[in-house]
Design an enzyme around this catalytic site. Sequence first.
Site, PDB file in Angstrom:
ATOM      1  N   CYS A 285      89.329  -8.878  86.783  1.00  0.00           N
ATOM      2  CA  CYS A 285      89.745  -9.479  88.067  1.00  0.00           C
ATOM      3  C   CYS A 285      88.851 -10.626  88.559  1.00  0.00           C
ATOM      4  CB  CYS A 285      89.852  -8.419  89.149  1.00  0.00           C
ATOM      5  SG  CYS A 285      90.310  -6.789  88.576  1.00  0.00           S
TER       6      CYS A 285
ATOM      7  N   ARG B 146      83.695  -0.040  79.241  1.00  0.00           N
ATOM      8  CA  ARG B 146      83.384   0.948  80.270  1.00  0.00           C
ATOM      9  C   ARG B 146      82.522   2.051  79.704  1.00  0.00           C
ATOM     10  NH1 ARG B 146      89.032   1.112  83.638  1.00  0.00           N
ATOM     11  NH2 ARG B 146      89.093  -1.140  83.989  1.00  0.00           N
TER      12      ARG B 146
ATOM     13  N   GLN C 266      92.897  -4.772  78.073  1.00  0.00           N
ATOM     14  CA  GLN C 266      93.944  -4.559  79.066  1.00  0.00           C
ATOM     15  C   GLN C 266      94.956  -5.685  78.983  1.00  0.00           C
ATOM     16  OE1 GLN C 266      91.493  -4.569  82.648  1.00  0.00           O
ATOM     17  NE2 GLN C 266      92.108  -2.458  83.025  1.00  0.00           N
TER      18      GLN C 266
ATOM     19  N   ASP D 279      96.329  -7.494  81.251  1.00  0.00           N
ATOM     20  CA  ASP D 279      96.048  -7.651  82.672  1.00  0.00           C
ATOM     21  C   ASP D 279      96.733  -8.890  83.236  1.00  0.00           C
ATOM     22  OD1 ASP D 279      94.843  -6.836  84.949  1.00  0.00           O
ATOM     23  OD2 ASP D 279      92.785  -7.233  84.309  1.00  0.00           O
TER      24      ASP D 279
ATOM     25  N   HIS E   8      97.109 -11.083  87.273  1.00  0.00           N
ATOM     26  CA  HIS E   8      96.903 -11.150  88.720  1.00  0.00           C
ATOM     27  C   HIS E   8      97.859 -12.157  89.313  1.00  0.00           C
ATOM     28  CE1 HIS E   8      93.171  -9.346  87.210  1.00  0.00           C
ATOM     29  NE2 HIS E   8      93.269  -8.620  88.312  1.00  0.00           N
TER      30      HIS E   8
ATOM     31  N   LYS F  69      99.836   1.027  95.965  1.00  0.00           N
ATOM     32  CA  LYS F  69     100.093   0.764  94.540  1.00  0.00           C
ATOM     33  C   LYS F  69     101.271   1.563  94.011  1.00  0.00           C
ATOM     34  CE  LYS F  69      97.016   4.374  92.874  1.00  0.00           C
ATOM     35  NZ  LYS F  69      96.130   4.836  91.840  1.00  0.00           N
TER      36      LYS F  69
ATOM     37  N   HIS G 270      97.188  -6.907  91.443  1.00  0.00           N
ATOM     38  CA  HIS G 270      96.736  -6.616  90.069  1.00  0.00           C
ATOM     39  C   HIS G 270      97.887  -5.894  89.380  1.00  0.00           C
ATOM     40  CE1 HIS G 270      92.374  -6.585  91.405  1.00  0.00           C
ATOM     41  NE2 HIS G 270      92.955  -6.208  92.526  1.00  0.00           N
TER      42      HIS G 270
END
Length: 673
Positions: free
Chosen positions: A369, A398, A416, A418, A420, A500, A546
């Site tokens: 992000c 992680r 990911q 991902d 945005h 979410k 996200h």
Amino acid sequence: MATTLSAALLRFHHRCCLPPRSSPRRCPASATGFPRGIHPLNSLHSCRPPRSTAARSSSTASPSAPEAAAAEATEEATQAEADVREEERVVLPTNESSDRLLRIRHTCAHVMAMAVQKLFPNSKVTIGPWIDNGFYYDFDMEPLTDKDLKKIKKEMDRIIRKNHPLVREEVSREEAQKRIEALNEPYKLEILEGIKEEPITIYHIGEEWWDLCAGPHVESTGKINRRAIELESVAGAYWRGDENKQMLQRIYGTAWETEEQLKAYIHFKEEAKRRDHRRLGQDLDLFSIQEDAGGGLVFWHPKGAIIRHILEDSWKLIHLQRGYDLLYTPHVAKADLWKVSGHIDFYKENMYNQIDVEDEFYQLRPMNCPYHILVYKRKLHSYRDFPIRVAELGTVYRYELSGSLHGLFRVRGFTQDDAHIFCLEDQIKDEIRGVLDLTEQILGQFGFRYYEINLSTRPEKSVGSDDIWEKATVALKDALEDKGWEYKVDEGGGAFYGPKIDLKIEDALGRKWQCSTVQVDFNLPERFDITYIDSNTEKKRPIMIHRAVLGSLERFFGVLIEHYAGDFPLWLAPTQARILPVTDNELQYCNDVASELKSRGIRAEVCHGERLPKLIRNAEMQKVPLMAVVGPKEVQARTLTIRSRHNGEIGTMLVDDFINRIQVAIVNKSSSL
Ligand SMILES: [Zn+2]
Ligand SMILES: [Zn+2]
């Protein structure tokens, strides 16, 4: 046995819902041993809820034209596979759906304890709750063998046949203590001390045996169908889940209402084992996790990597078609960036130690992000720029304890899918709707058609005004309703920074997997002070969303392997066609054909050096969808005799015909030529 099946299954379910990093074995023993209501362990297994609760995606919404075409292609592609799999699906009652089943399982635990104490008079009883597929009971005794389990089951059958009544008795604390002391049961005494309320309830099984318990049970042991229960395994477990305490013997049993249910469950269990992605990953040479490199770090072998390439290519294409811009950003950044984002304060336990670079500290990224925000911040934005959608297949790292790593499902580095979205308040609904459409398009390619959807709303502790929470939450609901998808609301279950939507897919075995998520964020725009200029030339904060569809490519690949049982459809199969010469006389022609196929984008290889039946068997074992057999006749006529893994002999055809038919099947994501 080192790892028992049942324990493995428990761990498996445990992992799939990504709960905190504690071992499911460490069952917080309740005060009563048999608590009223659901045993705490059950909550760890709730990731496979009753099938009846699964939301079905509705077909009432009218999709746009390209979407309809995509959906149709997907429908066609997966129908044949789905038909086969439908039969494999197991519809079983659960403790939540059947009170009778719960009583049976609870009673079984006592019957087993009674049987154990009859056969092993020195054994001491502890606790024994019902669990997802059955029950267990922990005993302080010598280690048990599989042979012992058979003896115990026989003794249980005897107790069941005698049809002993289960009789409830209320006694005072003193009386209970006296009776327990007479039996010399130290653990039971400890359990009694933990029971706060009086009177104490005792359940008798006939005249011979009793246990502290709060119920509920069946009326008599004869109500249990002895052909519907099985003792599955035995494993070590610490008393009270505390490794400093006594190691106990935990016997796991499975119990059902009918013999058919037990059979279906055993089939399910075998299927889950057969589909285990760790085993298939090795058998089919798809990926590995190597000790030399470290745990939780994935090596994608050529056959796994090609599948990832196909996934990524299709993912990128769909994103470009839907108005996203693609990014690449670094895997590390200055620690200060993570300070601004708040990760160092709130996410530290998931992050690795900092890296010293010329006296400045850098951090491996746990999320993408902040990078996408930096890309946003590179220039001034006007309200006319919105929506801005940026996407990246971003690798993150992680911190995971080695004990919690599990194949591709829990790793230390993963990618990911991902994205945005930066937008205006009144664009939230349309943007979310767009994400839902894209999600359906991507997941539909793999035949995932049943979704379980959760909408999580504002928790007690949160940032952002009442007004914006209300607006965003309504926008999410409207988008879901617009889409025609059923969903459940988890009141107060949202993140502190925004509401979410989470989406679980259901695989060929009916198991649910959390993959997609869409989250509105009122926090990071604030922290990074991102702005745009509105129509009155005033500075405003944009909304940030996200979202991920597949979640982690590694984990999704694991899910796909298990969903397909390694039997990938033609468009995904690492090797689409194997060319098999009857003798080496045909080898040259086979090599020429393979080159031709490859040059036309088909993944083909030649296998030789064995007799034909062996070559065919090898191709079957490797789950190669198509085989092209070549004998002297085929060489003569420049043809191939085609055999499909799923449809048997297809016939003899020219090389060009074969290529054309494969290309059409790939476009349609169909497995039949
Ligand atoms: Zn009980
Ligand atoms: Zn994000």
